[in-house]
Write an enzyme that holds these catalytic residues in place. Structure first.
Site, PDB file in Angstrom:
ATOM      1  N   ALA A   1      49.387  -3.777  38.516  1.00  0.00           N
ATOM      2  CA  ALA A   1      48.122  -4.398  38.860  1.00  0.00           C
ATOM      3  C   ALA A   1      47.347  -3.493  39.813  1.00  0.00           C
ATOM      4  CB  ALA A   1      48.376  -5.755  39.494  1.00  0.00           C
TER       5      ALA A   1
ATOM      6  N   TYR B   1      35.559 -13.296  45.595  1.00  0.00           N
ATOM      7  CA  TYR B   1      37.016 -13.290  45.627  1.00  0.00           C
ATOM      8  C   TYR B   1      37.538 -13.600  44.220  1.00  0.00           C
ATOM      9  CZ  TYR B   1      41.779 -14.785  46.518  1.00  0.00           C
ATOM     10  OH  TYR B   1      43.131 -14.920  46.470  1.00  0.00           O
TER      11      TYR B   1
ATOM     12  N   HIS C   1      43.991 -10.770  46.210  1.00  0.00           N
ATOM     13  CA  HIS C   1      45.345 -10.568  46.730  1.00  0.00           C
ATOM     14  C   HIS C   1      46.272 -10.147  45.606  1.00  0.00           C
ATOM     15  CE1 HIS C   1      43.719 -13.550  49.752  1.00  0.00           C
ATOM     16  NE2 HIS C   1      44.148 -12.570  50.525  1.00  0.00           N
TER      17      HIS C   1
ATOM     18  N   TYR D   1      47.289 -24.728  39.880  1.00  0.00           N
ATOM     19  CA  TYR D   1      46.087 -24.680  40.707  1.00  0.00           C
ATOM     20  C   TYR D   1      45.518 -26.062  40.923  1.00  0.00           C
ATOM     21  CZ  TYR D   1      46.526 -19.742  40.192  1.00  0.00           C
ATOM     22  OH  TYR D   1      47.016 -18.468  40.249  1.00  0.00           O
TER      23      TYR D   1
ATOM     24  N   TYR E   1      43.606  -1.957  39.185  1.00  0.00           N
ATOM     25  CA  TYR E   1      42.410  -2.173  40.000  1.00  0.00           C
ATOM     26  C   TYR E   1      41.891  -0.858  40.583  1.00  0.00           C
ATOM     27  CZ  TYR E   1      42.617  -7.187  39.510  1.00  0.00           C
ATOM     28  OH  TYR E   1      42.581  -8.444  38.987  1.00  0.00           O
TER      29      TYR E   1
END
Lengths: 164, 894
Positions: free
Chosen positions: A123, A77, A115, A34, A127
């Site tokens: 995943a 986000y 995303h 990142y 969620y």
């Protein structure tokens, strides 16, 4: 859950002084490096970015970016959410996500989204348990990993006005 | 005071004194000038003006005026007193005492001067003078409590505890029955406890106990009361009562080791060495068993038995001790247990126990024989413990394997990187160690400890500039290096000095080592204020303790280390005049290292210039201020260039040597440097004394052997004595010779051979033999080198992995071959042999060290962020209950 002993899990914010903890986690958890903007966004999101401590060991983190609009509700986000392999399955991820959902409901938030790679069924299942839904599919979102497509997974919050 | 002046000026004079006391110096100066206008030679005014100027940092003028004052009015006690105060402010206590004495000759009953004198006498430990002055103060003002106490303390310090008790009793005789008043009960408590401890010190235990019991109601410090009582009961041989009282104390603090020690003594179950018969071990075991049932929260009660238990019972106990701590995650567990590694069998047992735990947790998730599931962190802490265990045993490859596994398991635990750094240091790769310590530091920028640890590692790797920058992160703004100095940060001074020493920069090295010496002087100065403060506040027991501590201040390790190193600097200066010293250091380095050094030097010079211009700015602003403390004098010699231009390095060295001989007489190193210094000064009798001391402390030490041979070779080779002094020396040595058991009419070659005979299997001893062989007979160099190369390295541990030779010794041998025996071929053969034994050693360029081009720590370090690829959980999607939390989301877009 998996353990026979009670161990306390606590959350702590991310600051300049402990930023390296988040970096260390990300190195191990994600195949992506990142950039500085990611970390700047994470720090400035305040309560929406948290490290999870399992008896004083940092084992996981949730990092969000806040997308604020003048006067309107904001969008949250989720940039990353992850827990070190040995410490999975004992509710730490849920605790992190619940914390952020809690913060969303306390502040004026329209939706929270993220995303997910299309093949990451676990995943998606995770969620969905928290009320997220697949709202969009983006082709060729990823460049270096297969499959290259991703879903946008979203949970919308009822606006306070509509609540009345 | 000011008696000879007319009334108006006399009043002005009083104003000067008052202004001085209230620190209104400008006002005082004005008044002084007003008097001096009319009476320009008035001695007392001149003196007071000088004293005032002294406080305004105008030292030279101050001394001139005060001297003039005394000259003009030599019969004034004021002038002499002021002169004394001036000297005192410059810490010239001996001169100050002289001045006070002169003042007292004129005015023998001046209380103020007597008091000032007594403080200086206490500071200088002029104990008989101190007693005298305090006695005089008491007889002048017997209604003052402080004068009684002061007299008693002076007697005590002068080793007359019973006299001190008498004085305190006489004082108590003057007190009313309802003493003490409400607001003085604490002071009175202290006085009683002081008196009881005086009685204890003078051996009157029964009386002490009686006194203590009599005053029970008046003593408010109940804990000290009980502790004194129990100590007296033990000394009086009343174990039953002492036992009972110890248990009371333990219920108040079940983690105080001294209580346990005392309790053991009650049962005759205590030994200084920690060695016990099996019968006693059984009794001790039973005792601690019962105690542990009572004090369940105490960790001492669980830890102490590990020291005396043996074999099977030890194994059982240590497993029981370790388990909950690994589960909880206690990073200090290993250092808690590290004292057990001195035992011959316990390390093996520990290894067995913890390895069993590791295997069981891996296989089942539980400890052996348990069905309770351990939390995931238990494996981490077990690996962490094992890494330190193998490090301690010198099995660095196993240790690194364990710590790497722990890091892969949980990469966020800072202690893992610190321990890995330490393992690397032990394995001989200081560069890698510094890099790892820096990695640890980056993980918590708010932690001073890991910052300091990192600084130390950087200094050990000779990265001085980087180290300074890192250290400065935790100092206050402003002049950084001075800040470290003000904090008396001695580990820093030592580590930095060592680094400069290795790099051949003797000036800076000396600067650092002497800074440590300065800190000790400051600490010694710091006691001054307490002489009056403690008497006033009645904290007598701590006061006397503090004085005793100060008396052995210079025997503390930091001072010892600094003094030894400073002397070594002076030895080097003596041996090689300044200009060559630096080049010497450079020529020994590999070209790459040289380049690095040069680069570093350039960077340092740049930094230096910056710092200088900065400090100039700051002082330029500060000079105008008159406040004393605000202006820091600029160090005229920040890099020690003047220090190394000293005329007689050996004279300087002798200063520190004297302190070492006085305070660390039991250290072999003290006498080794004494030998080296005195040989160079041609003081052969002193050198001989040093040799004798070394032989007494450790006759078989290689350095003792070397010194003996060198000394005899030197003195035997000097020509027959001619002068009287030489003859005297000769006769002393002749008379002393038979007292040295190694000699006994043997030749030096024989002495050397016998030394080898006694230590055939030891590398360091063989090296010493070889060096001396060459010295005695240079033609035997080949033989000497063969002796070294024929040494064999053996496996010493029962677990089969640890080798006998120490890295440090092997480096010393390499230097011996390279620089003393001057055989570069043998040196390089030695080097490649050692590179096998110590693959991480940068010195030997081992294949796993950071000097290798493929090492992760080589060249400019990268942070681990994008370094090696850790096992990515991307592929592992089998999940226990449908929760994959690692890879919930991936975002590349940001």
């Amino acid at each position: 859950m998996g353990t026979g002993r009670e161990v306390s899990v606590s959350l702590d914010g991310v600051r300049d002084k402990n930023l390296m903890q988040l970096k260390k986690l990300n190195t191990v958890l994600f195949p992506v490096r990142y950039n500085d903007k990611y970390y700047a966004d994470a720090i400035s999101s305040g309560e929406f970015t948290k490290l999870a401590y399992y008896s004083d060991i940092c084992v996981g983190a949730i990092a969000c970016r806040l997308e604020k609009k003048e006067g309107g509700p904001m969008r949250v986000y989720i940039m990353t959410l992850g827990v070190l392999a040995p410490y999975r399955g004992i509710g730490i991820g849920s605790k992190l996500l619940n914390h952020v959902l809690d913060m969303c409901s306390k502040q004026n938030t329209s939706e929270i989204f993220l995303h997910v790679q299309t093949n990451n069924e676990d995943a998606i299942k995770f969620y969905k348990k928290f009320g997220f839904e697949i709202t969009e599919t983006i082709q060729d979102y990823y460049i270096n990993i297969e499959p290259r497509d991703c879903y946008v997974v979203t949970k919308s919050f009822a606006q306070p006005e509509a609540n009345k | 005071m000011g008696a000879s002046l007319p009334p108006k000026e006399a009043n002005l004079f009083k104003l000067i004194v008052k202004s001085y006391e209230t620190k209104q110096y400008k006002k005082g100066l004005k008044a002084a000038d007003a008097i001096l206008k009319k009476f320009p030679s008035h001695g007392e005014t001149l003196s007071m003006k000088g004293l005032t100027l002294n406080c305004m940092d105008r030292k030279t003028e101050a001394y001139e005026l005060v001297r003039l004052g005394v000259k003009n009015d030599i019969k004034s006690h004021v002038c002499w007193h002021v002169f004394g105060l001036l000297y005192r402010s410059d810490r010239e206590y001996r001169e100050a005492i002289k001045c006070y004495r002169n003042a007292l000759r004129i005015d023998p009953e001046n209380l103020e001067i007597l008091r000032d004198l007594s403080l200086l006498q206490a500071q200088m430990r002029d104990l008989s003078g101190f007693v005298e002055t305090r006695q005089q103060l008491l007889s002048l003002k017997p209604n003052h409590r402080m004068n009684w106490i002061g007299f008693a303390v002076s007697q005590h310090l002068n080793s007359n505890a019973s006299k001190a008790v008498e004085i305190l009793e006489a004082f108590e005789g003057t007190l009313e029955d309802d003493y003490p008043p409400e607001n003085e009960i604490c002071e009175h408590t202290e006085m009683i406890l002081y008196k009881v401890s005086l009685l204890e010190e003078s051996g009157a235990f029964a009386k002490a106990l009686e006194e203590l019991h009599k005053n029970e109601s008046k003593i408010v410090d109940k804990l000290s009361y009980k502790e004194l009582e129990v100590s007296l009961l033990s000394k009086l041989g009343r174990p039953a009562e002492a036992d009972k009282l110890y248990r009371v104390l333990l219920s108040m603090n079940p983690d105080n080791y001294r209580y346990y020690e005392g309790l053991q003594k009650c049962f005759g179950l205590y030994s200084e060495s920690g060695q016990y018969s099996s019968d006693k071990i059984e009794k001790l075991s039973a005792l601690y068993q019962s105690l542990s049932e009572k004090y369940t929260r105490s960790s001492a009660v669980k830890r102490i038995p590990l020291d005396f238990l043996q074999d099977e019972s030890f194994k059982e106990a240590v497993a029981k001790y370790i388990k909950p701590l690994l589960t909880k995650g206690v990073p200090s567990l290993f250092s808690d247990l590290s004292s057990l590694y001195d035992h011959p069998r316990k390390p093996d047992i520990l290894e067995q126990v913890v390895v069993e735990m590791e295997q069981s947790i891996r296989a089942t998730g539980n400890y052996p024989g348990s069905d309770v599931k351990e939390p995931p962190s238990t494996l981490l802490w077990t690996l962490f413990f094992l890494a330190q265990h193998y490090d301690k045993r010198g099995q660095y490859d196993v240790a690194l394997g364990k710590i790497d596994e722990a890091i892969a398991h949980t990469p966020t635990v800072i202690d893992l990187y610190s321990v890995k750094s330490r393992i690397m240091k032990h394995a001989g790769d200081l560069t890698a160690a510094a890099a790892l310590a820096d990695e640890a530091r980056c993980m918590d920028l708010a932690d001073r400890y890991i910052n300091s640890e990192c600084v130390k590692r950087m200094l050990q790797a000779d990265q001085v500039t980087l180290a300074e920058k890192t250290a400065v992160l935790f100092t206050k703004e402003g002049d950084q290096i001075n800040n470290l100095h003000d904090m008396q940060c001695m580990w820093y001074d030592l580590a930095s000095g060592d680094s400069y020493f290795r790099q051949g920069d003797l000036g800076r090295a000396l600067k650092r080592f002497l800074a440590v010496e300065k800190h000790y002087t400051d600490i010694s100065e710091d006691q001054f204020d307490f002489h009056s403060y403690c008497l006033r506040k009645m904290t007598l027991r701590s006061y006397v303790d503090m004085l005793k501590f100060q008396d052995r201040l210079h025997s503390f390790p930091y001072f010892h280390k600094a003094a030894i190193r400073a002397i070594r600097c002076y030895l080097k200066l003596h041996d090689s005049p300044k200009s060559t010293a630096e080049e010497d250091g450079m020529s020994k380095m590999a070209p790459a290292q040289k380049k690095k050094m040069k680069k570093q030097k350039k960077a340092e010079e740049r930094a230096k210039k910056e710092a200088e211009s900065k400090s100039e700015e700051s002082t330029a602003g500060g000079v105008s201020k008159s406040g004393k403390k605000n202006v820091k004098p600029v160090d005229p010699d920040p890099h020690g260039q003047k220090l190394i231009q000293v005329e007689e390095p050996m004279a300087e060295a002798s200063k520190y040597l004297r302190l070492l001989q006085k305070h660390s007489p039991n250290s072999l190193e003290t006498h080794l440097v004494s030998f080296e210094v005195n040989m160079r000064k041609q003081k052969f009798l002193l050198a001989f004394q040093a040799v004798k001391q070394m032989l007494k402390l450790d006759a078989e030490n290689p350095d003792s052997h070397r010194s003996l041979i060198k000394f005899l070779l030197k003195t035997e080779s000097t020509s027959a004595p001619t002068t009287e002094a030489e003859k005297l020396r000769w006769s002393v040595l002749e008379a002393e010779r038979p007292s040295i058991s190694q000699l006994q009419n043997k030749s030096l070659t024989e002495v050397n051979e016998e030394f080898l005979g006694r230590h055939k299997d030891s590398l360091v001893h063989r090296a010493a033999y070889a060096e001396m062989l060459c010295l005695l007979n240079p033609s035997k160099k080949t033989e000497a080198i063969k002796i070294i190369e024929d040494s064999t390295n053996k496996v010493v541990q029962t677990n089969g992995a640890q080798i006998e030779w120490k890295l440090k010794d092997c480096i010393t041998v390499h230097k011996l071959l390279d620089t003393a025996l001057l055989d570069s071929e043998a040196a390089s053969r030695w080097k490649s042999r050692c590179a096998e034994y110590f693959p991480w050693s940068t010195y030997f360029e081992g294949k796993r060290s950071s000097v290798m081009p493929d090492s992760v720590y080589n060249t400019s370090r990268k942070t681990n962020e994008n370094g090696d690829t850790p096992n990515h959980p991307m592929g592992q999607t089998e999940l226990s209950d449908g929760q994959v939390e690692a890879f919930k989301s991936l975002s590349v877009s940001t």
